[in-house]
Design an enzyme around this catalytic site. Structure first.
Site, PDB file in Angstrom:
ATOM      1  N   ARG A  10      11.122  -1.420  11.301  1.00 10.45           N
ATOM      2  CA  ARG A  10       9.965  -0.937  12.375  1.00 10.45           C
ATOM      3  C   ARG A  10       9.648  -1.965  13.353  1.00 10.45           C
ATOM      4  NH1 ARG A  10       4.793   0.374   8.417  1.00 10.45           N
ATOM      5  NH2 ARG A  10       3.579  -1.084   9.909  1.00 10.45           N
ATOM      6  N   ARG A  63      -0.742  -8.676  13.450  1.00 15.31           N
ATOM      7  CA  ARG A  63      -1.239  -7.638  12.624  1.00 15.31           C
ATOM      8  C   ARG A  63      -2.234  -8.191  11.315  1.00 15.31           C
ATOM      9  NH1 ARG A  63       3.744  -4.979  10.933  1.00 15.31           N
ATOM     10  NH2 ARG A  63       3.042  -4.130   8.955  1.00 15.31           N
ATOM     11  N   LYS A  84       0.819  -1.199   0.031  1.00 17.34           N
ATOM     12  CA  LYS A  84       0.073  -0.068  -0.023  1.00 17.34           C
ATOM     13  C   LYS A  84       0.943   1.194   0.003  1.00 17.34           C
ATOM     14  CE  LYS A  84      -2.076  -0.897   3.921  1.00 17.34           C
ATOM     15  NZ  LYS A  84      -1.393  -2.133   4.016  1.00 17.34           N
ATOM     16  N   ARG A 121      -9.713   1.287   8.211  1.00 12.78           N
ATOM     17  CA  ARG A 121      -9.419   0.015   8.634  1.00 12.78           C
ATOM     18  C   ARG A 121     -10.557  -0.638   9.449  1.00 12.78           C
ATOM     19  NH1 ARG A 121      -3.671   0.180   8.268  1.00 12.78           N
ATOM     20  NH2 ARG A 121      -2.717  -1.278   9.264  1.00 12.78           N
ATOM     21  N   ARG A 179      11.814  -5.650   5.285  1.00 14.79           N
ATOM     22  CA  ARG A 179      11.574  -4.357   4.978  1.00 14.79           C
ATOM     23  C   ARG A 179      12.271  -3.317   5.584  1.00 14.79           C
ATOM     24  NH1 ARG A 179       5.606  -1.571   5.673  1.00 14.79           N
ATOM     25  NH2 ARG A 179       5.786  -2.662   7.563  1.00 14.79           N
TER      26      ARG A 179
END
Ligand code: AP5
Ligand code: MG
Length: 216
Positions: free
Chosen positions: A162, A173, A15, A90, A129
């Site tokens: 992160r 998540r 996203k 969300r 990431r």
């Protein structure tokens, strides 16, 4: 051209990667709720501290504060003509609040593309990431590495991983997404706005498919 787009997809679907590219092509703002919470956190605000208690567990920040923050951001000058929403709404409550706020202004969401990616691939993407501390551009150590290790191609900022990309938080998540966010797929489908896009292709191919899907 469609001015207000809700980019749907599970954690790690791409996203943030795609919203930045599409917003630039459409000359509209990129509004990312996760980035806004992380900005509050880095600035040491009360909202940042509150959000962190949920983000660290892979849970959603409460609707009231999230809706207020997102709608305030959407009211800023650069977002008035349009925006690509990334990570908001969300929950059903957030989606309904967004529709109600836009309706009051005589506006509406034009389309809601859904980036679809298999769970195993999501886990691989989040584990590798790295994010720019200054401009939030995401990289992947194997799939889309920066030109210089540890530095952002776009702004030269330092890259970091992160806290919520640890495997146990990623699992939470993904569960939170299935439970609270996946119902939005049916919500936007019923409005005739859902567009399914295969997210397991190159970044460039996904961008092209998204642009075709939203008519940008
Ligand atoms: P948020 O920051 O929104 O995180 P998320 O939804 O979990 O999504 P991610 O940012 O992890 O993934 P992404 O889809 O943006 O993928 P990316 O482009 O980085 O939210 C974080 C937390 O904040 C939430 O858990 C919650 O606590 C809170 N929050 C936020 N919004 C909220 C709301 N509305 N209500 C309540 N709470 C909220 O890509 C991932 C990786 O894959 C990168 O490494 C990238 O380089 C790579 N990649 C991207 N595309 C490709 C491709 N095509 N091929 C190969 N690799 C790719
Ligand atoms: Mg993101």
């Amino acid at each position: 051209m469609s001015a207000r787009v809700v980019l749907l997809g599970p954690p790690g679907a791409g996203k943030g990667t795609q919203a930045a590219l599409i917003a630039e092509r459409m000359s509209v703002a990129h509004v990312a709720s996760g980035d806004l919470f992380r900005k509050h956190l880095s600035e040491g605000t009360e909202l940042g501290a509150l959000a962190k208690t949920y983000m660290d567990k892979g849970e959603l920040v409460p609707d009231d504060v999230t809706i207020r923050m997102a709608l305030e951001r959407m009211a800023e000058p650069d977002a008035r003509a349009g925006c690509v929403l990334d990570g908001f709404p969300r929950t059903m409550e957030q989606a309904k609040a967004l529709d109600a706020a836009l309706e009051e202004q005589g506006e509406r969401i034009a389309s809601a593309p859904l980036i679809e990616v298999e769970p195993e691939e999501l886990v691989r993407r989040l584990a590798g990431r790295w994010i720019c501390r200054s401009c939030q551009t995401p990289y992947h150590e194997a799939f889309s590495p920066p030109r210089t290790a540890g530095l952002c191609d776009a702004c030269g900022g330092g890259l970091y991983q992160r806290d919520d990309d640890k495997p146990e938080v990623v699992r939470a998540r993904l569960e939170t997404y299935e439970r609270q966010t996946a119902p939005l797929i049916a919500y936007y489908e019923a409005q005739g706005k859902l567009r399914r896009v295969n997210g397991q292709r190159s970044v460039e191919q996904v961008t092209a498919d998204l642009e075709a899907a939203i008519g940008a």
